[in-house]
Enzyme design. Structure first.
Site, PDB file in Angstrom:
ATOM      1  N   HIS A  67      54.693 114.858  63.870  1.00 36.19           N
ATOM      2  CA  HIS A  67      53.862 114.612  65.051  1.00 36.19           C
ATOM      3  C   HIS A  67      52.609 115.484  65.009  1.00 36.19           C
ATOM      4  O   HIS A  67      52.624 116.576  64.424  1.00 36.19           O
ATOM      5  CB  HIS A  67      54.626 114.972  66.332  1.00 36.19           C
TER       6      HIS A  67
ATOM      7  N   CYS B  73      58.971 119.789  72.153  1.00 34.86           N
ATOM      8  CA  CYS B  73      59.735 118.533  72.243  1.00 34.86           C
ATOM      9  C   CYS B  73      60.831 118.590  73.308  1.00 34.86           C
ATOM     10  O   CYS B  73      61.281 117.552  73.802  1.00 34.86           O
ATOM     11  CB  CYS B  73      60.425 118.220  70.922  1.00 34.86           C
TER      12      CYS B  73
HETATM   13  C1  CIR Z   1      62.742 112.883  65.561  1.00 33.96           C
HETATM   14  O1  CIR Z   1      62.579 112.770  64.338  1.00 33.96           O
HETATM   15  O2  CIR Z   1      62.309 112.047  66.350  1.00 33.96           O
HETATM   16  C2  CIR Z   1      63.509 114.068  66.084  1.00 33.96           C
HETATM   17  N1  CIR Z   1      64.513 114.430  65.163  1.00 33.96           N
HETATM   18  C3  CIR Z   1      62.572 115.226  66.348  1.00 33.96           C
HETATM   19  C4  CIR Z   1      61.595 114.924  67.451  1.00 33.96           C
HETATM   20  C5  CIR Z   1      60.666 116.044  67.710  1.00 33.96           C
HETATM   21  N2  CIR Z   1      59.807 115.751  68.811  1.00 33.96           N
HETATM   22  C6  CIR Z   1      58.586 116.213  68.936  1.00 33.96           C
HETATM   23  O3  CIR Z   1      58.040 116.819  68.006  1.00 33.96           O
HETATM   24  N3  CIR Z   1      57.914 115.942  70.056  1.00 33.96           N
END
Ligand code: CIR
Length: 276
Positions: A181, A268
């Site tokens: 991201h 997150c």
């Molecule tokens: C994913 O790959 O979607 C999750 N394992 C990690 C999400 C992390 N979210 C973020 O950076 N906002």
């Protein structure tokens, strides 16, 4: 609330709205987090430790002056603790997003009722684009959205339409290749200061900001969060933490080792906002 205190709160809500928050929403880690998505397998997270870290995170939000809603775990969605990806929360209203990871798509629908509890204006993106909150960074002057494997131009266009009328400039930028991201690589430290990896800041997307670069080898530290008077940073990145402290910020270090195994940073783990 005393009149003077209310007046001060009103002023900071107007001028520092990108990092002054009254509310946050989090979701407890599910046991299924061991199946969370990841780019590289470095072993499964220990969910008991993850839960301890999550409890400390919620407590730190409270100490920072935020009222925290802690939602129950959703076992059917291994990544559902990463609530940031489900919505964009601004003062004027909230936008329910469309996660680009197929296994995460329905997480945002599960978030919608909780946003309606706190906001009178909730807008739901109808597609067909995709966009995840981890790709959205809001400063005092604009909303930056990084195109990534999870966020496409259609999704960005739909978000632009949804927030039109709320007075924000929205700028499309690019998440570095191979990075999950946009905010995996940067965070807002105050209305005009960004903590960034050199690979992202060298793209020139922060030329109107003061940039503090994270140290080489400490890239995960770029995902930190400013919450009211403090900056939450992941523990274990001493050079970068020192740089942020030297720049005058009050840093709170938090353990995040287990979420990091499934590519989750501190941002997150919450939606942070001050509904007007
Ligand atoms: C994913 O790959 O979607 C999750 N394992 C990690 C999400 C992390 N979210 C973020 O950076 N906002």
């Amino acid at each position: 609330m005393a009149t003077e205190e209310a007046h001060c709160q009103q002023i900071w809500l107007m001028t520092e709205h990108s990092f002054r928050f009254t509310h946050a929403i989090t979701r407890r880690p599910p046991r299924s987090a061991v199946h969370g998505l990841r780019a590289e397998d470095v072993g499964n997270p220990d969910v008991n430790r993850m839960t301890e870290h999550h409890d400390a995170y919620v407590e730190a939000l409270g100490h920072a002056g935020v009222e925290v809603v802690v939602l129950d775990a959703l076992e059917e969605f291994p990544d559902s603790l990463f609530v940031e990806d489900t919505a964009l929360c601004l003062r004027e209203g909230a936008v329910v997003l469309r996660p680009g990871a197929p296994t995460r798509f329905r997480e945002s629908l599960a978030m919608e009722p909780h946003l309606r509890d706190l906001y009178s204006d909730v807008r739901v993106l109808s597609g067909p684009g995709f966009i995840e909150g981890g790709d959205i960074l809001t400063s005092d002057s604009e909303i930056l959205v990084g195109k990534s494997a999870r966020t496409n131009s259609e999704g960005i266009h739909e978000l632009r339409d949804a927030v039109a009328g709320w007075g924000y400039a929205l700028r499309e930028v690019t998440t570095p290749p191979g990075v999950l991201h946009f905010k995996s690589d940067c965070s807002l430290l105050d209305g005009t200061t960004i903590l960034s990896t050199p690979r992202l800041s060298s793209s020139g997307c922060f030329e109107d900001y003061t940039v503090i670069d994270v140290a080489e080898g400490e890239e995960p530290a770029a995902n930190s969060i400013r919450v009211n008077d403090v900056v939450f940073m992941p523990r274990g990145f001493p050079v970068t933490t020192g740089r942020v402290r030297d720049a005058g910020f009050d840093v709170v270090e938090l353990d995040n080792s287990e979420c990091q195994k499934i590519d989750g940073g501190l941002s997150c783990l919450s939606l942070r906002f001050s509904p007007s």
